[in-house]
Each structure stands twice: as structure tokens, then as C-alpha cells.
Design a protein around this motif. Structure first.
Motif, PDB file in Angstrom:
ATOM      1  N   ALA A  58       0.833  -1.211   0.000  1.00  0.00           N
ATOM      2  CA  ALA A  58       0.000   0.000   0.000  1.00  0.00           C
ATOM      3  C   ALA A  58       0.865   1.257   0.000  1.00  0.00           C
ATOM      4  N   ALA A  59       1.953   1.228   0.797  1.00  0.00           N
ATOM      5  CA  ALA A  59       2.861   2.376   0.805  1.00  0.00           C
ATOM      6  C   ALA A  59       3.517   2.567  -0.566  1.00  0.00           C
ATOM      7  N   LEU A  60       3.910   1.469  -1.191  1.00  0.00           N
ATOM      8  CA  LEU A  60       4.478   1.564  -2.527  1.00  0.00           C
ATOM      9  C   LEU A  60       3.448   2.079  -3.527  1.00  0.00           C
ATOM     10  N   ALA A  61       2.206   1.628  -3.396  1.00  0.00           N
ATOM     11  CA  ALA A  61       1.154   2.101  -4.293  1.00  0.00           C
ATOM     12  C   ALA A  61       0.963   3.607  -4.166  1.00  0.00           C
ATOM     13  N   ASP A  62       1.015   4.132  -2.940  1.00  0.00           N
ATOM     14  CA  ASP A  62       0.896   5.578  -2.747  1.00  0.00           C
ATOM     15  C   ASP A  62       2.020   6.305  -3.483  1.00  0.00           C
ATOM     16  N   THR A  63       3.236   5.792  -3.338  1.00  0.00           N
ATOM     17  CA  THR A  63       4.385   6.425  -3.995  1.00  0.00           C
ATOM     18  C   THR A  63       4.244   6.372  -5.513  1.00  0.00           C
ATOM     19  N   LEU A  64       3.834   5.232  -6.031  1.00  0.00           N
ATOM     20  CA  LEU A  64       3.692   5.086  -7.477  1.00  0.00           C
ATOM     21  C   LEU A  64       2.560   5.963  -8.007  1.00  0.00           C
ATOM     22  N   ALA A  65       1.477   6.082  -7.241  1.00  0.00           N
ATOM     23  CA  ALA A  65       0.372   6.943  -7.666  1.00  0.00           C
ATOM     24  C   ALA A  65       0.828   8.397  -7.741  1.00  0.00           C
ATOM     25  N   GLU A  66       1.649   8.813  -6.776  1.00  0.00           N
ATOM     26  CA  GLU A  66       2.179  10.179  -6.798  1.00  0.00           C
ATOM     27  C   GLU A  66       3.089  10.397  -8.005  1.00  0.00           C
ATOM     28  N   ALA A  67       3.720   9.319  -8.477  1.00  0.00           N
ATOM     29  CA  ALA A  67       4.590   9.401  -9.656  1.00  0.00           C
ATOM     30  C   ALA A  67       3.799   9.351 -10.956  1.00  0.00           C
ATOM     31  N   GLY A  68       2.462   9.190 -10.837  1.00  0.00           N
ATOM     32  CA  GLY A  68       1.613   9.246 -12.017  1.00  0.00           C
ATOM     33  C   GLY A  68       1.132   7.917 -12.548  1.00  0.00           C
ATOM     34  N   VAL A  69       1.438   6.807 -11.853  1.00  0.00           N
ATOM     35  CA  VAL A  69       0.979   5.498 -12.319  1.00  0.00           C
ATOM     36  C   VAL A  69      -0.525   5.372 -12.073  1.00  0.00           C
ATOM     37  N   GLY A  70      -1.254   4.932 -13.095  1.00  0.00           N
ATOM     38  CA  GLY A  70      -2.702   4.815 -12.972  1.00  0.00           C
ATOM     39  C   GLY A  70      -3.244   3.657 -13.773  1.00  0.00           C
ATOM     40  N   PRO A  71      -4.549   3.504 -13.807  1.00  0.00           N
ATOM     41  CA  PRO A  71      -5.188   2.370 -14.497  1.00  0.00           C
ATOM     42  C   PRO A  71      -4.722   2.241 -15.948  1.00  0.00           C
ATOM     43  N   GLY A  72      -4.407   1.003 -16.328  1.00  0.00           N
ATOM     44  CA  GLY A  72      -4.017   0.716 -17.706  1.00  0.00           C
ATOM     45  C   GLY A  72      -2.563   0.929 -18.016  1.00  0.00           C
ATOM     46  N   ASP A  73      -1.811   1.597 -17.113  1.00  0.00           N
ATOM     47  CA  ASP A  73      -0.382   1.802 -17.350  1.00  0.00           C
ATOM     48  C   ASP A  73       0.375   0.483 -17.223  1.00  0.00           C
ATOM     49  N   ARG A  74       1.586   0.484 -17.748  1.00  0.00           N
ATOM     50  CA  ARG A  74       2.468  -0.667 -17.610  1.00  0.00           C
ATOM     51  C   ARG A  74       3.748  -0.239 -16.900  1.00  0.00           C
ATOM     52  N   VAL A  75       4.137  -1.036 -15.925  1.00  0.00           N
ATOM     53  CA  VAL A  75       5.304  -0.737 -15.106  1.00  0.00           C
ATOM     54  C   VAL A  75       6.288  -1.899 -15.215  1.00  0.00           C
ATOM     55  N   LEU A  76       7.498  -1.600 -15.664  1.00  0.00           N
ATOM     56  CA  LEU A  76       8.536  -2.629 -15.752  1.00  0.00           C
ATOM     57  C   LEU A  76       9.001  -3.012 -14.355  1.00  0.00           C
ATOM     58  N   LEU A  77       9.193  -4.315 -14.139  1.00  0.00           N
ATOM     59  CA  LEU A  77       9.637  -4.814 -12.846  1.00  0.00           C
ATOM     60  C   LEU A  77      10.889  -5.653 -13.053  1.00  0.00           C
ATOM     61  N   TRP A  78      12.030  -5.123 -12.598  1.00  0.00           N
ATOM     62  CA  TRP A  78      13.285  -5.867 -12.670  1.00  0.00           C
ATOM     63  C   TRP A  78      13.162  -7.000 -11.663  1.00  0.00           C
ATOM     64  N   ALA A  79      12.920  -8.209 -12.174  1.00  0.00           N
ATOM     65  CA  ALA A  79      12.278  -9.258 -11.386  1.00  0.00           C
ATOM     66  C   ALA A  79      13.249 -10.152 -10.630  1.00  0.00           C
ATOM     67  N   LEU A 122       7.311   3.495 -15.907  1.00  0.00           N
ATOM     68  CA  LEU A 122       8.369   3.434 -14.906  1.00  0.00           C
ATOM     69  C   LEU A 122       9.079   2.091 -14.992  1.00  0.00           C
ATOM     70  N   LEU A 123      10.280   2.040 -14.406  1.00  0.00           N
ATOM     71  CA  LEU A 123      10.959   0.774 -14.152  1.00  0.00           C
ATOM     72  C   LEU A 123      11.254   0.706 -12.666  1.00  0.00           C
ATOM     73  N   LEU A 124      10.843  -0.390 -12.021  1.00  0.00           N
ATOM     74  CA  LEU A 124      11.104  -0.603 -10.604  1.00  0.00           C
ATOM     75  C   LEU A 124      12.184  -1.669 -10.450  1.00  0.00           C
ATOM     76  N   HIS A 125      13.127  -1.431  -9.529  1.00  0.00           N
ATOM     77  CA  HIS A 125      14.156  -2.433  -9.256  1.00  0.00           C
ATOM     78  C   HIS A 125      14.525  -2.366  -7.789  1.00  0.00           C
ATOM     79  N   ASP A 126      15.135  -3.427  -7.304  1.00  0.00           N
ATOM     80  CA  ASP A 126      15.501  -3.540  -5.893  1.00  0.00           C
ATOM     81  C   ASP A 126      17.016  -3.660  -5.797  1.00  0.00           C
TER      82      ASP A 126
END
Length: 524
Positions: A58-79, A122-126
């Protein structure tokens, strides 16, 4: 050939079941409320409860929403297989966006092809995962290690709709470039809830995740466990066998492997599956009964299930729980019958019901069929309207696989009807292999074959361009150049392990390459 009761000839139907939820976001939220202190994730010596996982996502979702991620978008996940990666995927789906997993083992050229086709925001990585750093891409990269892992009471968000995209997984493309398969929440929810019901996943040892998140084989290990309140244990990879098999508190409820995984484990670890898992599920490749027979008593008392399905049918669409003794003598373990809310049509090349006793193409329809290929709407992609088959209007998918209906009403997999290969559970189109190979200067033609072994691999038979002097040095140079080109574009498992220059490819009267004759002509 007859279908199940109430079905026309040539049609098999799975059980019709209503779903308890329309997304795994809803199912995992439900677990966080019902059993907040139960263990959700295990990684090394650390554990995260369902409440912690939900607050983290949920905290990550808040951050991503503030970055502009919304319905239908695609987010790369360095898996990388880390808790942060799991929480991030859940956060992306909670925003009604789709995550696009990128295996860190992918070569840079393939990563760039996926990025171009995915059109992500966006691209997310850890970075805490300490593996390969993602290459620079044209979208902002966000390091999960620098984002809050917890927060206040999670914000109530609108749950995903069944038709919202959940994830996009890229498979090999017949045109030579990867193609993204779009899986909706309704399809994933149907698969996850069926999987939990037939495997017995519940509060307990759950499943291990050691496979690549860049391929949908890993979905079975990932989301069903979390959706049903079990533990998900994360491993570095298939080579981490000491942690995977030794010192378990209790057996896993589900261990999903490819036959190639099993051959690898038998060659390196020879685990006692009785102490490892209650259910051993196979998928990704045809399963040889002799492989099961060779393990002997180390499988006594373990439930065994064969599981079939292309990526376009949301991981798996047919299954069979089987007794090893009952399948001996068959060319492969049958793939069984359709799962919940799924129908299987057996058709000829004109989509007419196949005649009794003949090999047929398998077409899948129902809840699990993907929304299509990303950016490739329209005909020519093997998707069609089920009404064309005589059923209700809805999505259907021509698998290209040949099957036979056995007397007991189960399906036997016979092989491919087209130019596609499956190697160690990974799918590759002949078009993609040929495009990269023939782009190498001096190579005029090529044929491919799958080599059996402890781990399946590909073989490439290369024909050099006219004017080649036939010297060993020139042939070795061509092999090195082809290997370098394919290694730069494809996952390692799809790079032919064996390459050989031959004088020519020999074709049979049907115009297909005769591999045995080609080898014979080359003196092999």
C-alpha cells in the motif's frame, strides 16, 4: 470422439464455478484482514506477515500513484526474487496497472526490445537484491530499496475490475521480436482460485519460488500461495538446492517444476520428495513417464499433477492428477481435462470438429484466455471468437498444439503443429531464432532441433554462404559469431548449446527439413 455430458463432439468443458473474488489484490487484502499475523513471505532468515506485506504494498502504491501510475499503465519490474519485488508487483496491480517482469538474466538486447514494445511509465528495481543492475532505459527508474517499506493504515482503493490488465509477459515472436501477452485480473483470479482448490493450498508451508518471473511458469508458485494464506518462500534460483530441499520445517504444499528441473535435481541433489512436498506439479514441457518411474520410492505418497497451458491461456488450462503406475507405456503423461470455466475444442485445420481417433489442434476458450498481444490487435494472432467454433461468443486461442482424446476422456499431448519450440519450459518461435541467426554475415541457412538430456537444449545446424572455403577455422568463426549474436538477444536457455556447420539442409517431400538426413549428409 465425444465430449463430456452435455457437450457436443470435440469439446471438453471444465467445471463451471463462481469466483469468490475478481482479483488477487482482493484475495490478498482479505488474507491481511483475516490472518494479519500469519507469515506471508520468507526470504533467508526474514519473515513478513500478511499485514506487513499489505502495508508495504500500500505504501508503494501511494508512492507510485504520486509518480503518475494509474489504471491501464504498464510498469517494468526488474524481477529479482525478493520481498520488495513481490510487494511492488502487488502495488502495481492495486493501482489497476499491469506489471511487466524483466528477468535480470535477459540479455540487454532483449530487455530493450521488451521496453520498446511495453511502452512503460516506470521501471522498478531492488538494489538490495545485489544482482545485475538494470540497464538504462528511456523511462524513470525507481529503486524499491529507497522507498518506505511500511506506512500508516493502508488507503482504501478501488479494487481492480476483472477486465483490468494484471500483468504482461513477453514470449518469443514468430516475426522475430518478443510479443507481450496481456493477462487480465479476471483470468488470473480464475486460475489462482482453481489452483488453490485443487492443490489444497491453505494456511501452511505454501510453495517455493525459484523460477524466473520473466516466464509465467513462476506464477503458479507466486500468487496462489499468497491468495490462500500460505507462505511464499523466495530463493535465489534453481541452483540454491541446499536451501530448497534441506532443513524444511514441514513439506511444501506445492512444488511446481518443469521436467527439465526434475532431471536437473535428479542429477545434482536426488531429493527425497516425500520430505519436500505434498504435491509435485509439472508444467512447461511434455512429461516422460520414465522420468517419474526412475525416481522410485522417493515419490511414494506424493500427489502428482501434470499441468498444461500456453502463456495465452493464463499459465495453465488443463490438468491431470495421476498415478505413476497408470501412465507407464504412454508416450507422455496426459495433460488431462480443462480447469474451471474453461473449454477445450479439438479441431482440424479448418476449425471443424476433428474426427474420432484423429490427432487434432487444441483450441482453448473461456475465463483464462488472454486479452491478446500488446499493440497487436486483429486477426493473425491465433485469437478468435469462440462463436466460430460453435460455442458462446468470447475469446478463444489456437494453441498450435496437437492432441489426442483418450478413451478415458483425457487429452494426450502429441507435439507442436507449427514452428515453435519448448526448451526447459521456455517458449521460442523459429522465426525469432532464424532472424538473429541469419543476420550473422556468412550464414545462409539454419535448422534447429531440441536435444534431450538431463537438461534439454537446442542444436543449430548452420549452412554457410556460397564461397565459404570449408576450413575448420572459418566454420568455428561462424559458430562463435552465431553464438554471440544469439547470446546478446535471447535468454541463455534458448541459445543452442550445440552448433554444427553442415554442407546443406536436406528436405523431405513435404518441404520440411529432414534433420536425420541432414546429419547423415554431413557425416554425423
Amino acid at each position: 470422439m465425444t465430449g463430456q455430458t452435455g457437450q457436443p463432439p470435440g469439446v471438453l468443458a471444465g467445471a463451471v464455478r463462481p469466483l469468490d473474488a475478481h482479483s488477487i489484490v482482493e484475495l490478498i487484502r482479505r488474507q491481511s484482514r483475516r490472518r494479519p499475523d500469519a507469515t506471508a513471505l520468507v526470504h533467508g532468515d526474514r519473515r513478513w506477515s500478511y499485514a506487513e506485506l499489505w502495508r508495504w504494498s500500500a505504501a508503494l502504491a501511494d508512492t507510485l500513484a504520486e509518480a503518475g501510475v494509474g489504471p491501464g499503465d504498464r510498469v517494468l519490474l526488474w524481477a529479482d526474487r525478493t520481498p520488495a519485488t513481490v510487494a511492488a508487483a502487488l502495488a502495481v496491480m492495486a493501482l489497476r496497472a499491469a506489471y511487466v517482469p524483466l528477468d535480470p538474466a535477459f540479455p540487454v538486447q532483449r530487455v530493450r526490445a521488451v521496453v520498446e514494445a511495453a511502452d512503460p511509465v516506470l521501471l522498478l528495481h531492488d538494489s538490495a537484491a545485489a544482482t545485475i543492475t538494470p540497464p538504462e532505459v528511456r523511462v524513470p527508474a525507481v529503486d524499491l530499496a529507497g522507498l518506505p517499506g511500511n506506512g500508516p493504515a493502508p488507503r482504501e482503493r478501488e479494487l481492480p475490475e476483472p477486465t483490468d490488465p494484471a500483468y504482461v509477459i513477453f514470449t518469443s515472436g514468430s516475426t522475430g521480436t518478443p510479443k507481450g501477452v496481456v493477462i487480465e485480473h479476471g483470468s488470473l483470479a480464475n486460475y489462482v482460485q482453481w489452483c488453490g482448490a485443487v492443490t489444497g493450498l491453505a494456511a501452511g508451508a505454501g510453495s517455493p519460488l525459484f523460477g524466473s518471473l520473466g516466464f509465467d511458469h513462476a506464477i503458479t508458485s507466486l500468487w496462489p500461495a499468497l491468495a490462500h494464506g500460505s507462505r511464499l518462500t523466495l530463493f535465489a534460483g534453481v541452483w540454491d538446492q541446499q536451501a530448497l530441499f534441506e532443513g524444511l520445517e514441514q513439506p511444501y504444499e506445492l512444488l511446481k517444476v518443469t521436467p527439465s528441473h526434475l532431471r536437473f535435481f535428479e542429477r545434482t541433489a536426488r531429493p527425497d520428495y516425500r520430505r519436500t512436498t505434498r504435491l509435485l506439479m509439472f508444467g512447461g514441457e511434455a512429461l516422460d513417464p520414465a522420468l517419474i518411474a526412475g525416481i522410485g520410492e522417493r515419490l511414494d505418497g506424493v500427489r502428482m499433477m501434470n499441468h498444461y497451458g500456453p502463456t495465452e491461456a493464463t499459465v495453465g488450462c488443463c490438468h491431470l492428477e495421476f498415478d505413476p503406475a497408470a501412465v507407464q507405456g504412454l508416450p507422455s503423461v496426459p495433460i488431462g481435462r480443462p480447469i474451471w470455466n474453461t473449454r477445450a475444442y479439438l479441431v482440424d485445420d479448418r476449425l471443424r470438429p476433428a474426427r474420432p481417433g484423429e490427432a487434432a489442434e487444441l483450441v482453448i476458450a473461456g475465463a483464462g484466455v488472454a486479452a491478446g498481444y500488446l499493440g497487436r490487435p486483429g486477426a493473425g494472432n491465433n485469437f478468435l471468437d469462440e462463436a466460430e467454433l460453435g460455442g458462446p461468443s468470447g475469446r478463444a486461442y489456437r494453441t498450435g498444439d496437437r492432441v489426442e482424446l483418450l478413451a478415458d476422456g483425457t487429452l494426450l499431448y502429441l507435439g507442436r503443429g507449427d514452428s515453435q519450440f519448448k526448451v526447459s519450459g521456455y517458449r521460442i518461435e523459429l522465426g525469432e531464432l532464424r532472424r538473429h541467426t541469419l543476420a550473422v554475415p556468412g550464414v545462409s541457412d539454419v535448422a534447429f532441433d531440441v536435444l534431450p538430456g538431463a537438461v534439454e537444449s537446442l542444436e543449430a545446424l548452420l549452412v554457410l554462404a556460397p564461397g565459404a572455403d570449408g576450413s575448420a577455422e572459418q566454420e568455428q568463426g561462424a559458430v562463435r559469431a552465431v553464438r554471440a549474436a544469439l547470446s546478446a538477444a535471447l535468454p541463455a536457455a534458448l541459445v543452442p548449446r550445440r552448433m554444427k556447420v553442415v554442407p546443406e539442409l536436406v528436405f523431405n517431400t513435404n518441404g520440411k527439413c529432414d534433420l536425420a538426413a541432414t546429419r547423415a549428409a554431413a557425416g554425423r
